[in-house]
Write a protein that holds these residues in place. Sequence first.
Motif, PDB file in Angstrom:
ATOM      1  N   ILE A 282      10.966  16.643  60.176  1.00 36.13           N
ATOM      2  CA  ILE A 282      12.400  16.484  60.400  1.00 36.13           C
ATOM      3  C   ILE A 282      12.807  15.357  59.459  1.00 36.13           C
ATOM      4  CG2 ILE A 282      14.197  15.843  62.042  1.00 36.13           C
ATOM      5  CD1 ILE A 282      12.117  16.840  64.242  1.00 36.13           C
ATOM      6  N   VAL A 283      13.658  15.677  58.495  1.00 32.48           N
ATOM      7  CA  VAL A 283      14.073  14.685  57.502  1.00 32.48           C
ATOM      8  C   VAL A 283      15.534  14.358  57.766  1.00 32.48           C
ATOM      9  CG1 VAL A 283      14.321  14.145  55.059  1.00 32.48           C
ATOM     10  CG2 VAL A 283      12.423  15.571  55.822  1.00 32.48           C
ATOM     11  N   ARG A 284      15.802  13.078  57.910  1.00 31.60           N
ATOM     12  CA  ARG A 284      17.147  12.625  58.265  1.00 31.60           C
ATOM     13  C   ARG A 284      17.671  11.670  57.208  1.00 31.60           C
ATOM     14  NH1 ARG A 284      18.297   8.833  63.364  1.00 31.60           N
ATOM     15  NH2 ARG A 284      20.520   8.709  63.149  1.00 31.60           N
ATOM     16  N   ASN A 285      18.930  11.867  56.846  1.00 29.46           N
ATOM     17  CA  ASN A 285      19.615  10.983  55.903  1.00 29.46           C
ATOM     18  C   ASN A 285      20.989  10.702  56.498  1.00 29.46           C
ATOM     19  OD1 ASN A 285      20.577   9.577  53.695  1.00 29.46           O
ATOM     20  ND2 ASN A 285      20.980  11.397  52.484  1.00 29.46           N
ATOM     21  N   GLY A 286      21.094   9.611  57.248  1.00 29.16           N
ATOM     22  CA  GLY A 286      22.359   9.301  57.915  1.00 29.16           C
ATOM     23  C   GLY A 286      22.719  10.386  58.911  1.00 29.16           C
ATOM     24  N   LYS A 287      23.860  11.065  58.677  1.00 28.22           N
ATOM     25  CA  LYS A 287      24.308  12.105  59.602  1.00 28.22           C
ATOM     26  C   LYS A 287      23.818  13.489  59.210  1.00 28.22           C
ATOM     27  CE  LYS A 287      28.329   9.587  61.103  1.00 28.22           C
ATOM     28  NZ  LYS A 287      29.073   9.683  62.301  1.00 28.22           N
ATOM     29  N   LYS A 288      23.024  13.568  58.134  1.00 25.74           N
ATOM     30  CA  LYS A 288      22.474  14.850  57.685  1.00 25.74           C
ATOM     31  C   LYS A 288      21.023  14.945  58.123  1.00 25.74           C
ATOM     32  CE  LYS A 288      25.265  14.545  53.519  1.00 25.74           C
ATOM     33  NZ  LYS A 288      25.192  14.237  52.102  1.00 25.74           N
ATOM     34  N   ALA A 289      20.561  16.175  58.346  1.00 20.78           N
ATOM     35  CA  ALA A 289      19.165  16.368  58.723  1.00 20.78           C
ATOM     36  C   ALA A 289      18.712  17.776  58.361  1.00 20.78           C
ATOM     37  CB  ALA A 289      18.982  16.130  60.218  1.00 20.78           C
ATOM     38  N   THR A 290      17.401  17.891  58.145  1.00 16.45           N
ATOM     39  CA  THR A 290      16.778  19.192  57.901  1.00 16.45           C
ATOM     40  C   THR A 290      15.501  19.282  58.721  1.00 16.45           C
ATOM     41  OG1 THR A 290      15.471  18.380  56.031  1.00 16.45           O
ATOM     42  CG2 THR A 290      17.618  19.376  55.506  1.00 16.45           C
ATOM     43  N   VAL A 291      15.043  20.520  58.932  1.00 12.61           N
ATOM     44  CA  VAL A 291      13.769  20.764  59.593  1.00 12.61           C
ATOM     45  C   VAL A 291      12.938  21.609  58.646  1.00 12.61           C
ATOM     46  CG1 VAL A 291      12.621  21.864  61.541  1.00 12.61           C
ATOM     47  CG2 VAL A 291      14.766  20.702  61.899  1.00 12.61           C
ATOM     48  N   GLY A 292      11.661  21.225  58.492  1.00 11.90           N
ATOM     49  CA  GLY A 292      10.787  21.936  57.575  1.00 11.90           C
ATOM     50  C   GLY A 292      10.912  21.360  56.170  1.00 11.90           C
ATOM     51  N   TYR A 293      10.187  21.953  55.248  1.00 11.08           N
ATOM     52  CA  TYR A 293      10.193  21.493  53.858  1.00 11.08           C
ATOM     53  C   TYR A 293      11.404  22.112  53.170  1.00 11.08           C
ATOM     54  CZ  TYR A 293       8.507  20.413  49.167  1.00 11.08           C
ATOM     55  OH  TYR A 293       8.394  19.924  47.889  1.00 11.08           O
ATOM     56  N   GLN A 294      12.412  21.294  52.836  1.00  8.71           N
ATOM     57  CA  GLN A 294      13.706  21.777  52.326  1.00  8.71           C
ATOM     58  C   GLN A 294      14.145  21.043  51.059  1.00  8.71           C
ATOM     59  OE1 GLN A 294      15.570  24.197  53.886  1.00  8.71           O
ATOM     60  NE2 GLN A 294      14.274  24.409  55.679  1.00  8.71           N
ATOM     61  N   PRO A 295      13.353  21.053  49.986  1.00  3.13           N
ATOM     62  CA  PRO A 295      13.717  20.285  48.790  1.00  3.13           C
ATOM     63  C   PRO A 295      15.039  20.722  48.163  1.00  3.13           C
ATOM     64  CG  PRO A 295      11.896  21.762  48.310  1.00  3.13           C
ATOM     65  CD  PRO A 295      12.103  21.794  49.797  1.00  3.13           C
ATOM     66  N   GLU A 296      15.416  21.981  48.315  1.00  2.00           N
ATOM     67  CA  GLU A 296      16.687  22.439  47.734  1.00  2.00           C
ATOM     68  C   GLU A 296      17.877  21.768  48.415  1.00  2.00           C
ATOM     69  OE1 GLU A 296      15.529  24.993  51.112  1.00  2.00           O
ATOM     70  OE2 GLU A 296      14.451  24.482  49.293  1.00  2.00           O
ATOM     71  N   ILE A 297      17.747  21.401  49.654  1.00  2.00           N
ATOM     72  CA  ILE A 297      18.814  20.665  50.354  1.00  2.00           C
ATOM     73  C   ILE A 297      18.709  19.178  50.026  1.00  2.00           C
ATOM     74  CG2 ILE A 297      19.742  19.998  52.616  1.00  2.00           C
ATOM     75  CD1 ILE A 297      18.853  22.782  53.611  1.00  2.00           C
ATOM     76  N   TRP A 298      17.507  18.631  50.006  1.00  2.00           N
ATOM     77  CA  TRP A 298      17.321  17.200  49.743  1.00  2.00           C
ATOM     78  C   TRP A 298      17.856  16.801  48.385  1.00  2.00           C
ATOM     79  CZ3 TRP A 298      11.508  17.710  51.251  1.00  2.00           C
ATOM     80  CH2 TRP A 298      11.413  17.965  52.625  1.00  2.00           C
ATOM     81  N   LYS A 299      17.724  17.672  47.400  1.00  3.36           N
ATOM     82  CA  LYS A 299      18.196  17.280  46.062  1.00  3.36           C
ATOM     83  C   LYS A 299      19.715  17.174  46.012  1.00  3.36           C
ATOM     84  CE  LYS A 299      17.542  21.768  43.947  1.00  3.36           C
ATOM     85  NZ  LYS A 299      16.617  22.445  43.082  1.00  3.36           N
ATOM     86  N   THR A 300      20.432  17.798  46.938  1.00  2.00           N
ATOM     87  CA  THR A 300      21.886  17.632  46.999  1.00  2.00           C
ATOM     88  C   THR A 300      22.248  16.276  47.599  1.00  2.00           C
ATOM     89  OG1 THR A 300      22.184  18.633  49.196  1.00  2.00           O
ATOM     90  CG2 THR A 300      22.225  20.125  47.284  1.00  2.00           C
ATOM     91  N   TRP A 301      21.288  15.624  48.272  1.00  2.00           N
ATOM     92  CA  TRP A 301      21.513  14.307  48.851  1.00  2.00           C
ATOM     93  C   TRP A 301      21.434  13.218  47.805  1.00  2.00           C
ATOM     94  CZ3 TRP A 301      17.787  14.489  53.666  1.00  2.00           C
ATOM     95  CH2 TRP A 301      18.273  15.424  54.601  1.00  2.00           C
ATOM     96  N   GLU A 302      20.768  13.481  46.700  1.00  2.00           N
ATOM     97  CA  GLU A 302      20.520  12.458  45.678  1.00  2.00           C
ATOM     98  C   GLU A 302      21.784  12.077  44.928  1.00  2.00           C
ATOM     99  OE1 GLU A 302      15.906  13.735  44.843  1.00  2.00           O
ATOM    100  OE2 GLU A 302      17.394  14.270  43.368  1.00  2.00           O
TER     101      GLU A 302
END
Length: 113
Positions: A93-113
Amino acid sequence: MNIQIFGTSKCFDTKKAQRYFKERGIKFQMIDLKEKEMSRGEFENVARALGGWEQLVNPAAKDKQTLALLDALVDWQKEDKLFENQQLFKTPIVRNGKKATVGYQPEIWKTWE
């Protein structure tokens, strides 16, 4: 960015998530769910970010008995039972402030950068 990774040291996808952020020089906090459970506030914030606590359930969890119990409960009891049994979480479970994902989600994480 304030990245938190909730997972276990034995989870392959959790290790991949850590490597993803490490390779990009992004600092993160790793929380091992076997050592320290998610707080009620963290649980509610992550569930809200994901569109519901149902997204946190790992249908392949090893604890089949508790998983079956979770299915048998009425809706208003399920969330509390999942919070009490965090070994049923799908990780990481990867959390960035009010955003979160479950599982390995690099395509979503790169939009956080």
